[in-house]
Design a protein around this motif. Structure first.
Motif: not given
Length: 217
Positions: A98-99, A58, A124, A119-121, A80
């Motif tokens: 992000s993951y 992360y 927030t 990376w995937k958000p 994104e």
């Protein structure tokens, strides 16, 4: 005659009981394959194969809100798209968690072939402190005892290099260079204490990945 009729009725009654019992057993039969979950490294009681997709890492980064699209928002500068759960406005400066996940294949010797995702958000935040609080629950640093497979040394041009190989609770083998002093102290040990980073899946906390982060002794 009456006695014969009695025995026939008794036999019929027993047959009915047997049929009812068989039907009941069929409906209550337990499945032969039970679902399995990945044990967390913290328990160190059970380990699972690392084949398949596992949580890897992360990160927290600051971003700027761009366009708003049907309940979603676009994060700049990487464009994104993510759900606008907190009703942010265009131009707001926010923090993004992000993951990254990994697809792993482990062979019979414990060696891994690792493919990392982008990376995937996933969430927030208004402040960095809020993001770090969530991150602290997803990435944990722990100390645990692991099996020491062994130590060895190599020689090249009269110079020696020393290595240690240990089994992680996930079933992986980790090989690390070590100084000569640690080589001497590890030679007769069966177990050593290590520091692991335990990364949990944000959507399934029971699924975790342990990464070697150093020797604890």
């Amino acid at each position: 005659m009456k006695q014969r009729r009695f025995w026939l009725m008794a036999a019929g009654f027993i047959v009915c009981i047997v049929i009812i019992w068989a039907i009941s057993s069929a409906f209550h039969k337990k499945p032969s394959v039970l679902s399995k979950t990945t044990a967390t490294v913290g328990s160190a009681a059970n380990t699972s194969s690392m084949n398949g997709e596992v949580p890897w890492d992360y990160q927290i980064q600051q971003a700027k809100v761009g366009d708003l699209l049907d309940g979603d928002m676009v994060l700049l500068p990487n464009n994104e798209r993510i759900s606008n759960d907190q009703n942010f406005a265009t131009g707001d400066q926010i923090w993004v968690l992000s993951y990254m996940q990994a697809t792993m294949k482990t062979d019979s010797q414990g060696k891994n072939d690792v493919t990392l995702s982008q990376w995937k958000p996933i969430k927030t935040f208004k402040t960095k402190e809020e993001a770090e609080k969530d991150l602290a629950e997803l990435k944990l640093e722990i100390k645990t005892d692991v099996k020491l497979v062994g130590v060895y040394k190599t020689e090249l041009d009269g110079k020696f290099r020393y290595f240690a190989v240990a089994d992680l609770p996930t079933g992986q083998k980790v090989k690390q260079p070590i100084p000569e002093e640690r080589y001497e102290s590890f030679k007769n040990k069966k177990e050593v204490q290590v520091i692991l980073e335990e990364v949990h899946d944000y959507s399934n906390f029971d699924q975790s990945m342990a990464k070697f982060r150093g020797w604890a002794e």
